[in-house]
Motif scaffolding. Sequence first.
Motif, PDB file in Angstrom:
ATOM      1  N   ARG A  36      -6.773   7.070   2.670  1.00  0.00           N
ATOM      2  CA  ARG A  36      -6.698   8.528   2.820  1.00  0.00           C
ATOM      3  C   ARG A  36      -6.005   9.220   1.646  1.00  0.00           C
ATOM      4  O   ARG A  36      -6.086  10.436   1.513  1.00  0.00           O
ATOM      5  N   TYR A  37      -5.316   8.443   0.796  1.00  0.00           N
ATOM      6  CA  TYR A  37      -4.701   9.054  -0.381  1.00  0.00           C
ATOM      7  C   TYR A  37      -5.755   9.686  -1.288  1.00  0.00           C
ATOM      8  O   TYR A  37      -5.512  10.713  -1.924  1.00  0.00           O
ATOM      9  N   PHE A  42       2.639  11.491   0.473  1.00  0.00           N
ATOM     10  CA  PHE A  42       1.804  10.656   1.333  1.00  0.00           C
ATOM     11  C   PHE A  42       2.474   9.305   1.564  1.00  0.00           C
ATOM     12  O   PHE A  42       2.570   8.811   2.695  1.00  0.00           O
ATOM     13  N   MET A  43       2.899   8.683   0.477  1.00  0.00           N
ATOM     14  CA  MET A  43       3.484   7.347   0.581  1.00  0.00           C
ATOM     15  C   MET A  43       4.815   7.386   1.331  1.00  0.00           C
ATOM     16  O   MET A  43       5.117   6.473   2.113  1.00  0.00           O
ATOM     17  N   THR A  78      -2.377  13.046   9.958  1.00  0.00           N
ATOM     18  CA  THR A  78      -1.730  12.278  11.022  1.00  0.00           C
ATOM     19  C   THR A  78      -2.355  12.555  12.388  1.00  0.00           C
ATOM     20  O   THR A  78      -1.921  11.979  13.384  1.00  0.00           O
ATOM     21  N   ASN A  82      -3.596   3.159   0.459  1.00  0.00           N
ATOM     22  CA  ASN A  82      -4.254   3.598   1.686  1.00  0.00           C
ATOM     23  C   ASN A  82      -5.387   4.565   1.365  1.00  0.00           C
ATOM     24  O   ASN A  82      -5.236   5.485   0.555  1.00  0.00           O
ATOM     25  N   ASP A 134       0.824  -1.213   0.000  1.00  0.00           N
ATOM     26  CA  ASP A 134       0.000   0.000   0.000  1.00  0.00           C
ATOM     27  C   ASP A 134       0.856   1.260   0.000  1.00  0.00           C
ATOM     28  O   ASP A 134       0.477   2.273  -0.601  1.00  0.00           O
ATOM     29  N   GLU A 135       2.000   1.209   0.663  1.00  0.00           N
ATOM     30  CA  GLU A 135       2.857   2.384   0.776  1.00  0.00           C
ATOM     31  C   GLU A 135       3.720   2.603  -0.469  1.00  0.00           C
ATOM     32  O   GLU A 135       4.294   3.684  -0.638  1.00  0.00           O
ATOM     33  N   ASP A 166       3.981   7.479   4.951  1.00  0.00           N
ATOM     34  CA  ASP A 166       3.525   6.185   5.454  1.00  0.00           C
ATOM     35  C   ASP A 166       4.644   5.147   5.496  1.00  0.00           C
ATOM     36  O   ASP A 166       4.619   4.237   6.341  1.00  0.00           O
ATOM     37  N   THR A 187       3.803   4.650   9.257  1.00  0.00           N
ATOM     38  CA  THR A 187       2.904   3.496   9.288  1.00  0.00           C
ATOM     39  C   THR A 187       3.672   2.189   9.190  1.00  0.00           C
ATOM     40  O   THR A 187       3.398   1.243   9.935  1.00  0.00           O
TER      41      THR A 187
END
Length: 637
Positions: free
Chosen positions: A368-369, A472-473, A425, A366, A360-361, A476, A480
């Motif tokens: 929220r992207y 974003f990634m 976050t 994810n 996902d990263e 994470d 994350t």
Amino acid sequence: MSGFCGWIGGPAVPDARGSLHSMLDALPEPTDMIRQAFAGAAGAVGCAVHAAAGGFRAADGLAAVWDGSPWWRDEDLAATARAHGHAAALLDGWRRHGAGVLERLAGHVSVAVVDPATGRALAAIDRAGVQSLAYAETPGGGVVFGGTVDAVAAHPAVAADGLSPQAFHDYLYFVDRVPAPETIRPGVRKLVPGECLVHEAGRTRVTRYWTMPYAPDRAADEAALAGRLRSTLGAAVRRAVADEAPQRVGAFLSGGLDSSTVAGLLADAVDGDRPARAFTIGFEDAAYDESAYARITAEHFGLDHDVTTVRPADVAAVFDAVATAYDEPFGNSSAVPALLCAQRARAAGVDLLLAGDGGDELFAGNARYLKDRVFQRYTRIPGVLRKALIEPVAGRLSRDSHVTLFRKTARYVAQARLPMPVRVTREGLLSHLPAEAVLAPELLAEVDRTAPERLVTDIWDAAETQSDLMRFMALDLRLTLADGDLRKVGRMCAMAGVRVRYPMLDDDVMAFSATLPPELLCKGGRLRGFYKDAFAGVLPRAILDKPKHGFGLPYLEFLRTDPALNAMAREAIDDLKRENLFRPAFLDAEVKALAAPEAQGDGALSIAWDLVTLHRWLARRRDRPAGVRAPVAGAAE
């Protein structure tokens, strides 16, 4: 975490070997362990590693140690590793290239080289952060390093008593983990992915030797990129199981996109008379159970499939062992099913599991992207209109209003006004309650409440890309994945006596993912759009079409319905009062909510797991004599 520790420079240590072994005692003890040490007045390094996942070598006054699954991009060093082992290659690379040896090293590995004669040392973790390493600078220009915070704190020159108020605050801010580079102990830090520690001339510097090389290739043909994705991932799985006995290898199989991919590629990679093996955790709660999807994948690829259903009694049996297994408070509830799945695999004769973490990263999975686009639209409204009309009106509305429209409007505007990436976050306890209502005043007085926001902003800004999706990634990958999911899975597998590898986070897979244009990753407005199209015809259609689920534990339902777990939680949270970390009224409210759980929404109970985990973690460190290890799940204490 890494299975080694050591130091260079600093004050003289009268009993260097004894101090080194005290540090080694603070590391988790793996099965099939090898324990070796090199100690002198000016420096030392030792390891307690799995015989198949670590190594040590001392020669000519130098010592090198590694832990994990390395491979070499340099053909000469690869040849040395094949002939004499990875530690010998590491020493050779250090002599020839200094810290530049890291550019020639790949894989999920942590390493250290200590050269007391010249006063030089190197320690590093891998690019994904599968491994972890803590460190502390000491008086006199020395540095101590180790695979756990506890190992570093065991060195006689490290003063790391008590908890760091800032780290404790940030644990609550980030839901369930202390984010790197800070640790729960004052004066002790952690390396972040792709970072190394270099010591020379009495000074220690921490620097990045690698960053995610985001460079979208918009000229590439989509079909060609899809083929490269499949071949690169296939090669990563084959590399992960090379030289392993097929019957001793298995895969976590949740039924999600990434675990299904890895399990399917494992089926292609494993040679032998028996099918590839996969292990699944299921739940009686249909909202959390994905075992039906796991069965679809298993049937599709012809896997030898094991499914275990987890019930409240199973959680209670291992809760204390899980809560106290980490060197810092760690409240991710899915650690429990991860442990139970790994234990099941170990009992079936498996000692290496492949996990699907990281997809996902790397490939935009994810939720929220896409969800954040709703808030991005707000910023496109002319500033004059926002400030003169919308925000004054929204400011008069209550986010707790009983009128749904008013409540949603107030919350939307409040969240949209937050800068990126702070708004994505702010998910933990301190985003819903003011810190003054939660934390003891004495602790709060020592805390910089803006520190977590600066951390996430720094990570966001440091990403070498102009794409918000890629930022974003990158965020994470740090918060994350490296600080959360990898800590969870790695430690639980170690407790079960199983090694774990992550093909999705193979160096070549990560580098390839950075070349994918962001508009292709979410092709057609779909999370994982490119990835799913690339694996159409490979994965079952049901897996490609299923909504994103996530691997979790239905702990809220367990707290509501299981009297034993509920009573344990109420007792533990009430007992937290003696730690003087929280306001008693906050803890009383949590106990009251647990006493009538059927009347509570998820929000009122969501922090209960983290509080009980924290209680057990604190109690074990208070009650455990020095040198006594954390328990192994299922073992008598």
